[in-house]
Design a protein around this motif. Structure first.
Motif, mmCIF file in Angstrom:
data_model
loop_
_atom_site.group_PDB
_atom_site.id
_atom_site.type_symbol
_atom_site.label_atom_id
_atom_site.label_comp_id
_atom_site.label_asym_id
_atom_site.label_seq_id
_atom_site.Cartn_x
_atom_site.Cartn_y
_atom_site.Cartn_z
ATOM 1 N N SER A 162 2.290 1.636 -3.428
ATOM 2 C CA SER A 162 0.915 2.048 -4.374
ATOM 3 C C SER A 162 0.992 3.580 -4.314
ATOM 4 C CB SER A 162 0.207 1.210 -4.125
ATOM 5 O OG SER A 162 -1.040 2.081 -4.715
ATOM 6 N N SER A 163 0.879 4.071 -2.836
ATOM 7 C CA SER A 163 0.811 5.425 -2.736
ATOM 8 C C SER A 163 1.946 6.317 -3.308
ATOM 9 C CB SER A 163 0.634 5.785 -1.261
ATOM 10 O OG SER A 163 1.704 5.842 -0.596
ATOM 11 N N GLN A 164 2.903 5.752 -3.749
ATOM 12 C CA GLN A 164 4.134 6.687 -4.491
ATOM 13 C C GLN A 164 3.889 6.311 -5.895
ATOM 14 O OE1 GLN A 164 7.483 5.130 -2.393
ATOM 15 N NE2 GLN A 164 6.852 5.715 -0.420
ATOM 16 N N ASP A 165 3.017 5.459 -6.608
ATOM 17 C CA ASP A 165 3.057 5.212 -7.792
ATOM 18 C C ASP A 165 4.151 4.051 -8.093
ATOM 19 O OD1 ASP A 165 2.184 4.580 -10.174
ATOM 20 O OD2 ASP A 165 2.283 6.858 -10.859
ATOM 21 N N GLU A 178 0.968 -1.320 -0.021
ATOM 22 C CA GLU A 178 0.120 0.000 -0.058
ATOM 23 C C GLU A 178 0.890 1.100 -0.083
ATOM 24 O OE1 GLU A 178 -3.358 0.461 2.405
ATOM 25 O OE2 GLU A 178 -4.323 -1.322 1.766
ATOM 26 N N GLN A 179 2.088 1.018 1.023
ATOM 27 C CA GLN A 179 2.747 2.271 0.816
ATOM 28 C C GLN A 179 3.437 2.798 -0.689
ATOM 29 O OE1 GLN A 179 5.797 1.698 3.692
ATOM 30 N NE2 GLN A 179 6.869 3.621 3.555
ATOM 31 N N ARG A 238 0.309 4.383 -12.583
ATOM 32 C CA ARG A 238 -0.819 5.336 -12.179
ATOM 33 C C ARG A 238 -0.897 6.545 -13.221
ATOM 34 N NH1 ARG A 238 -3.657 4.703 -8.093
ATOM 35 N NH2 ARG A 238 -2.049 3.883 -6.713
ATOM 36 N N SER A 278 -11.797 5.708 -5.781
ATOM 37 C CA SER A 278 -11.631 7.284 -5.307
ATOM 38 C C SER A 278 -12.752 8.049 -6.064
ATOM 39 C CB SER A 278 -10.181 7.626 -5.566
ATOM 40 O OG SER A 278 -9.904 7.621 -6.905
#
Lengths: 399, 399
Positions: A16-19, A13-14, B345, A212
């Motif tokens: 993914s949040s940074q692409d 998840e971490q 992304r 989202s």
């Protein structure tokens, strides 16, 4: 099990949040291994996902292309838990699953899109109608019926459509009652009544909504049903309707999906009445038969769009590149047995015909065995060509 | 092994001649389990085939979607025989296989398309050039070279291109020698010399030829190569050339494939010279990197077309629906390790971008890990958008 599955969820998840995504991008589970899951699996893999499917049939169409299959029943919480535990997110080939089991697993921390509560809601068509009403979304007049008495039907007024609240599809669980003399047709169990609408066309829009909240719709399509089997006969994309109807239907479909707060792809079915009104019929929160044409005809197909939505990636462009017509290939009447495809050569000779065979080794009457999409420069031409395919292509159950 | 595999070959052929097919339509083997085989497998299954792949890597990209994988080496006749015995027809992900083994298996009655003799021929680039010459097909002047002496190079005349007869690809086995002072660059072993042509554009055409001789070509495309790595940098489809060149290139490509008597899909690479001449460079008798764009952009893709050709089914329409640009995703320089995708992304947010990840768990510098096709209303726009994808999307080997 591939090595990257070891990477823990928090780290994923971490990243993914940074692409950033470790391969596989995500471990996706699909509940049900039929043709929708098969087409979903191929596109999930294209995006870099690892896929496991749960299905009781060890030779399920999707199991043939997935990384693995959990062989088990949808009603077996242990099988469901096994699937969920092996995946980052679980999605659906069918909405006919016991939502209470999913709610339990969700409470244990497993992730499902669409959500179990949405599934529970849409499984009850009467509740769907009540949500339409609560959000001011146009739908035909309806009323709940007390079980097994003609009083409620009479009170609603003839002619009417009586529908089972649960479990109906492809025309099952639906009867038209035109008057007192047809009351013997009435369905038993939990049902409701709908006004019999004078239908000009049956339409559908596939809408995707991401985690989202990004929303995109595919073009409006027309579904022509077989009057006998009540299964989809021919799908025409785009629907030949005035542009105001086209735009209004897409807006209505988007509003509907937002009202339900669905995540993933949703098939929104509606009627265009003889008087030009759009009325919602029902929704299915998953890739939909009316969206198969997007595989060939649109920049992004419904199956890839579904995974973009549930993995919270940007949604793809949905522009249609050429008119399309689609038919389902269902097993012919006759014996059940090993599938035999007759006329494939002739069908593939039709210009623009794309034949999809689902990998089901057995055919039986009305079983969905495949589909054919035809692209052509005009909708009339696509429609004529798909009719030519229908004439020659058949699937039988042989010995 | 699915039950219908028991159906004997003679009965299958008899049925097929009547346009009747027991499921699966055919049992197809693919020699090599890389990305080409992966995309081939998906399309073979769509047509109703059962697929087995042979690859030494147990987690090969195509093995992840095939019905089964034979884990073994291409040089192991037993592994090859196992694959061939399980299939009605065997085809190829790569042409770099020992053709003598295939010729032996062909003599035993196993079926291969393209034929082992064609593979043997095209593996030797000098022999390819000689076939071009024999059929009056335009190609640059060339000459065989006696091994390891500068005499032949001098006699041919500078500047020249020296090429290895066998095994070269992606720029390997190719050197430019502009004069006496560059002779130290000369390749060892079996090589030949080619005239150094003043190239305006490098072009390619995918052509399919079926067992019964039907021939169809896909649109002419332009390949822009990375001057450092000599790998394909950007593919533009269709090629922006005058229509006379477009038509002439397609006609030349068809004539070439007919000259070789190839069955299946063939990538035909050619040069457009500064003086407007079309010269054949080389052919690859299999789906080709320059044809990946057909998945999104054309009515039928090269992978399905390949199976239509080798199973002697009618070939599909090849019309391109929208301009397209494609880039390969190769592993970045740096360590070898678990694949990490950075910028997915951002890439998916580019309108019309379709990202293909090949399912390779490890990345290393220049390894082909995926590709991206972008569709857009104009070629310039497609090209600009794919450049935007390239800026953001990277694959690294992590820990």
């Amino acid at each position: 099990m591939p090595k990257p599955l070891g990477t823990d969820a928090r780290k994923r998840e971490q990243l993914s949040s940074q692409d950033r995504f470790a391969w596989p991008l995500a471990r996706v589970g699909i509940l049900g291994g039929g043709q929708l899951a098969r087409m979903m699996t191929k596109k999930a893999k294209k995006l870099g996902c690892w896929v496991s499917v749960l299905d009781p049939d060890a030779s399920a169409p999707a199991g043939q292309v997935a990384a693995e299959q959990v062989v088990g029943s949808f009603d077996d919480i242990e099988a469901l838990r096994t699937l969920a535990a092996r995946c980052d997110v679980v999605t659906f080939d069918t909405e006919h699953v016991d939502a209470s089991l999913l709610l339990k697993l969700e409470a244990e921390g497993h992730r499902f899109f669409p959500s179990p509560s949405l599934l529970a809601l849409v499984q009850d068509k009467l509740e769907q109608k009540q949500v339409f009403l609560a959000h001011g979304l146009p739908t035909s007049r309806f009323a709940a019926l007390p079980a097994d008495t003609p009083a409620g039907l009479r009170a609603f007024g003839f002619p009417l459509v009586q529908k089972a609240r649960r479990g109906g599809y492809d025309g099952r669980g639906v009867v038209v009652i035109r008057g007192e003399e047809q009351l013997s047709r009435a369905l038993k169990g939990a049902t409701y009544a709908e006004e019999l609408v004078d239908i000009e066309k049956e339409l559908a829009v596939i809408v995707a909504r991401s985690v989202s909240g990004e929303v995109r719709s595919f073009p409006l399509v027309e579904m022509v049903f077989d009057p006998r089997s009540h299964q989809l006969d021919t799908l025409l994309a785009p629907a030949a309707v005035p542009y105001e109807v086209f735009d209004a239907a897409q807006a209505l479909a988007k509003k509907t999906v937002e009202a339900f707060g669905a995540v993933g792809v949703v098939g929104v079915e509606m009627f265009l009445t003889k008087t030009g009104q759009l009325l919602l019929n029902e929704i299915a929160p998953r890739p939909h038969n009316s969206g198969h044409y997007t595989l060939e005809a649109c920049v992004t197909c419904q199956f890839e769009q579904h995974f973009r939505a549930i993995l919270d990636l940007p949604l793809g462009r949905t522009d249609q590149l050429q008119p399309a017509a689609m038919i389902n290939l269902v097993g012919e009447s006759g014996p059940r047995g090993s599938a035999e495809v007759v006329g494939l050569r002739a069908a593939l000779a039709v210009p623009g015909a794309s034949v999809h065979i689902y990998g089901k080794s057995e055919s039986w009457p009305m079983r969905k065995m495949g589909h054919v999409t035809v692209l052509a420069p005009t909708l009339d031409e696509a429609s004529a060509r798909v009719a030519a395919v229908r004439k020659v292509l058949r699937i039988y159950g042989g010995d």
